[in-house]
Design an enzyme around this catalytic site. Sequence first.
Site, PDB file in Angstrom:
ATOM      1  N   GLY A   1       0.786  -1.227   0.000  1.00  0.00           N
ATOM      2  CA  GLY A   1       0.000   0.000   0.000  1.00  0.00           C
ATOM      3  C   GLY A   1       0.819   1.278   0.000  1.00  0.00           C
ATOM      4  N   ILE A   2       0.440   2.194   0.878  1.00  0.00           N
ATOM      5  CA  ILE A   2       1.094   3.510   0.955  1.00  0.00           C
ATOM      6  C   ILE A   2       2.572   3.350   1.314  1.00  0.00           C
ATOM      7  CG2 ILE A   2       1.157   5.661   2.298  1.00  0.00           C
ATOM      8  CD1 ILE A   2      -1.950   5.388   2.548  1.00  0.00           C
TER       9      ILE A   2
ATOM     10  N   ASN B   1       4.372   4.575   9.220  1.00  0.00           N
ATOM     11  CA  ASN B   1       3.268   4.258   8.306  1.00  0.00           C
ATOM     12  C   ASN B   1       2.449   3.050   8.744  1.00  0.00           C
ATOM     13  OD1 ASN B   1       1.979   4.034   5.442  1.00  0.00           O
ATOM     14  ND2 ASN B   1       3.006   2.063   5.753  1.00  0.00           N
TER      15      ASN B   1
ATOM     16  N   TYR C   1      -9.943   2.917  15.397  1.00  0.00           N
ATOM     17  CA  TYR C   1      -9.054   3.477  14.364  1.00  0.00           C
ATOM     18  C   TYR C   1      -9.095   5.006  14.410  1.00  0.00           C
ATOM     19  CZ  TYR C   1      -7.118   4.445   9.716  1.00  0.00           C
ATOM     20  OH  TYR C   1      -6.352   4.916   8.675  1.00  0.00           O
TER      21      TYR C   1
ATOM     22  N   LYS D   1      -6.023   7.647  15.243  1.00  0.00           N
ATOM     23  CA  LYS D   1      -5.486   8.625  14.293  1.00  0.00           C
ATOM     24  C   LYS D   1      -5.562  10.046  14.865  1.00  0.00           C
ATOM     25  CE  LYS D   1      -4.097   5.684  11.326  1.00  0.00           C
ATOM     26  NZ  LYS D   1      -2.651   5.526  11.062  1.00  0.00           N
TER      27      LYS D   1
ATOM     28  N   ILE E   1      -7.563   5.767   0.218  1.00  0.00           N
ATOM     29  CA  ILE E   1      -6.556   5.403  -0.779  1.00  0.00           C
ATOM     30  C   ILE E   1      -6.737   3.913  -1.058  1.00  0.00           C
ATOM     31  CG2 ILE E   1      -4.077   5.357  -1.306  1.00  0.00           C
ATOM     32  CD1 ILE E   1      -5.193   8.203  -0.682  1.00  0.00           C
TER      33      ILE E   1
ATOM     34  N   THR F   1      -5.808   0.607  -1.236  1.00  0.00           N
ATOM     35  CA  THR F   1      -4.694  -0.234  -0.782  1.00  0.00           C
ATOM     36  C   THR F   1      -5.280  -1.552  -0.250  1.00  0.00           C
ATOM     37  OG1 THR F   1      -4.848   0.498   1.510  1.00  0.00           O
ATOM     38  CG2 THR F   1      -3.439   1.825   0.063  1.00  0.00           C
ATOM     39  N   PRO F   2      -4.423  -2.542   0.078  1.00  0.00           N
ATOM     40  CA  PRO F   2      -4.943  -3.780   0.658  1.00  0.00           C
ATOM     41  C   PRO F   2      -5.811  -3.529   1.896  1.00  0.00           C
ATOM     42  CG  PRO F   2      -2.682  -4.110  -0.023  1.00  0.00           C
ATOM     43  CD  PRO F   2      -2.973  -2.653  -0.240  1.00  0.00           C
ATOM     44  N   LEU F   3      -5.484  -2.488   2.688  1.00  0.00           N
ATOM     45  CA  LEU F   3      -6.287  -2.184   3.892  1.00  0.00           C
ATOM     46  C   LEU F   3      -7.727  -1.819   3.505  1.00  0.00           C
ATOM     47  CD1 LEU F   3      -5.163  -0.135   6.978  1.00  0.00           C
ATOM     48  CD2 LEU F   3      -7.190   0.610   5.746  1.00  0.00           C
TER      49      LEU F   3
HETATM   50  P1  NAP Z   1      -1.979  -1.631   4.295  1.00  0.00           P
HETATM   51  O1  NAP Z   1      -2.270  -1.739   2.844  1.00  0.00           O
HETATM   52  O2  NAP Z   1      -2.699  -2.548   5.222  1.00  0.00           O
HETATM   53  O3  NAP Z   1      -0.419  -1.749   4.564  1.00  0.00           O
HETATM   54  C1  NAP Z   1       0.039  -1.611   5.883  1.00  0.00           C
HETATM   55  C2  NAP Z   1       1.303  -2.392   6.074  1.00  0.00           C
HETATM   56  O4  NAP Z   1       1.649  -2.295   7.472  1.00  0.00           O
HETATM   57  C3  NAP Z   1       1.149  -3.885   5.759  1.00  0.00           C
HETATM   58  O5  NAP Z   1       2.284  -4.360   5.078  1.00  0.00           O
HETATM   59  C4  NAP Z   1       1.041  -4.494   7.140  1.00  0.00           C
HETATM   60  O6  NAP Z   1       1.477  -5.836   7.218  1.00  0.00           O
HETATM   61  C5  NAP Z   1       1.949  -3.594   7.940  1.00  0.00           C
HETATM   62  N1  NAP Z   1       1.729  -3.729   9.375  1.00  0.00           N
HETATM   63  C6  NAP Z   1       0.564  -3.984  10.029  1.00  0.00           C
HETATM   64  N2  NAP Z   1       0.805  -4.110  11.350  1.00  0.00           N
HETATM   65  C7  NAP Z   1       2.142  -3.932  11.523  1.00  0.00           C
HETATM   66  C8  NAP Z   1       2.992  -3.960  12.648  1.00  0.00           C
HETATM   67  N3  NAP Z   1       2.539  -4.256  13.878  1.00  0.00           N
HETATM   68  N4  NAP Z   1       4.313  -3.720  12.466  1.00  0.00           N
HETATM   69  C9  NAP Z   1       4.798  -3.471  11.234  1.00  0.00           C
HETATM   70  N5  NAP Z   1       4.041  -3.464  10.114  1.00  0.00           N
HETATM   71  C10 NAP Z   1       2.726  -3.690  10.261  1.00  0.00           C
HETATM   72  O7  NAP Z   1      -2.277  -0.118   4.799  1.00  0.00           O
HETATM   73  P2  NAP Z   1      -2.342   1.259   3.981  1.00  0.00           P
HETATM   74  O8  NAP Z   1      -3.734   1.475   3.529  1.00  0.00           O
HETATM   75  O9  NAP Z   1      -1.218   1.348   3.018  1.00  0.00           O
HETATM   76  O10 NAP Z   1      -2.125   2.269   5.188  1.00  0.00           O
HETATM   77  C11 NAP Z   1      -0.845   2.757   5.581  1.00  0.00           C
HETATM   78  C12 NAP Z   1      -1.041   3.818   6.635  1.00  0.00           C
HETATM   79  O11 NAP Z   1      -1.832   4.887   6.101  1.00  0.00           O
HETATM   80  C13 NAP Z   1      -1.777   3.324   7.883  1.00  0.00           C
HETATM   81  O12 NAP Z   1      -1.250   3.943   9.027  1.00  0.00           O
HETATM   82  C14 NAP Z   1      -3.196   3.782   7.628  1.00  0.00           C
HETATM   83  O13 NAP Z   1      -3.923   3.945   8.813  1.00  0.00           O
HETATM   84  C15 NAP Z   1      -2.957   5.118   6.938  1.00  0.00           C
HETATM   85  N6  NAP Z   1      -4.086   5.565   6.134  1.00  0.00           N
HETATM   86  C16 NAP Z   1      -4.550   4.809   5.110  1.00  0.00           C
HETATM   87  C17 NAP Z   1      -5.639   5.247   4.386  1.00  0.00           C
HETATM   88  C18 NAP Z   1      -6.210   4.457   3.238  1.00  0.00           C
HETATM   89  O14 NAP Z   1      -7.298   4.832   2.762  1.00  0.00           O
HETATM   90  N7  NAP Z   1      -5.553   3.419   2.761  1.00  0.00           N
HETATM   91  C19 NAP Z   1      -6.263   6.448   4.704  1.00  0.00           C
HETATM   92  C20 NAP Z   1      -5.761   7.188   5.770  1.00  0.00           C
HETATM   93  C21 NAP Z   1      -4.662   6.733   6.471  1.00  0.00           C
HETATM   94  P3  NAP Z   1       0.346  -7.014   7.178  1.00  0.00           P
HETATM   95  O15 NAP Z   1      -0.221  -6.975   5.799  1.00  0.00           O
HETATM   96  O16 NAP Z   1       1.117  -8.244   7.503  1.00  0.00           O
HETATM   97  O17 NAP Z   1      -0.681  -6.652   8.241  1.00  0.00           O
END
Ligand code: NAP
Length: 256
Positions: A17-18, A90, A156, A160, A189, A191-193
């Site tokens: 993701g990000i 992140n 969540y 944040k 965004i 992403t996998p999340l």
């Molecule tokens: P993502 O696709 O789930 O990627 C997050 C990564 O963090 C994954 O590789 C995950 O590994 C890893 N992770 C989870 N728990 C962890 C831990 N304890 N230690 C180390 N790594 C860990 O998330 P994303 O959407 O890219 O989001 C990245 C950040 O942006 C997050 O903080 C999220 O809250 C923030 N954000 C995202 C969005 C959005 O819409 N996507 C919007 C606002 C803010 P696993 O896959 O093994 O869990």
Amino acid sequence: MKRLEGKVCVVTGGGLGIGAATCLRLAEEGARVAVTDLDVDAGGKSRDAIISNQGEADFWFLDVTSQNGVSEAFEGIRERWGRIDVLVNNAGIAGVNTPPDEVRAEEWQEVMNVNVNGVFYCTKHVVPHMRASGGGSIVNLSSIYGIVGAPDLPAYHASKGAVREMTKTDALFFAKDGIRVNSVHPGFIWTPLVEKLARDSGEGVEAFRKTLDERHPIGHVGEPEDIAAGIAYLASDDAKFVTGSELVIDGGYTSQ
Ligand code: NAP
């Protein structure tokens, strides 16, 4: 001259993701990138993508909820490359999507442990390395939900909000050390999340995405690269007078 030439950047959750897009972008800007994640496969792929793009990177296993693990990984990175200039906090998880009165205490703690304690541990343990390098930049991933509320994902959103406020406090504490601390507030965004939220919604992935698209005035959700570009700016000396600030990248979501 690339903006991050000579800098060593650490990204938590850099496998997907990000985080993955950020690792790639920081490397394109000339940084040596420490990709860290608890997902070894994803982290390795992220590192390999940088290397095939002629960048410099390596992978460290890092669970941000383990204070010892954080400290050891940062020591290892400093030993390898001699310094740490940038930390991108992140790694984050969404947690359960139930009303606050139905969230179990363990579910609440799990989200706080990754999203808040993780930022605390990583910041605490990177500061001595940054002081030794004469300064640095810490970029914390908050969210639009660190600014406004929504009737879902209560733990969540609380986490944040905490990250947004920790950013300002840390910015004030570390300004005298030349360490800048800023938060980034993405809208949705893809992403996998978010894909997991879509799968769990029961609405169908396409319908869920269309609903999300419509919630952003610009007409669609964002891409990981949109956030990576903002993070690269905050990491770089282009932002040398920027600390304690909130960079909102949300397609207009919070302007409504
Ligand atoms: P993502 O696709 O789930 O990627 C997050 C990564 O963090 C994954 O590789 C995950 O590994 C890893 N992770 C989870 N728990 C962890 C831990 N304890 N230690 C180390 N790594 C860990 O998330 P994303 O959407 O890219 O989001 C990245 C950040 O942006 C997050 O903080 C999220 O809250 C923030 N954000 C995202 C969005 C959005 O819409 N996507 C919007 C606002 C803010 P696993 O896959 O093994 O869990």
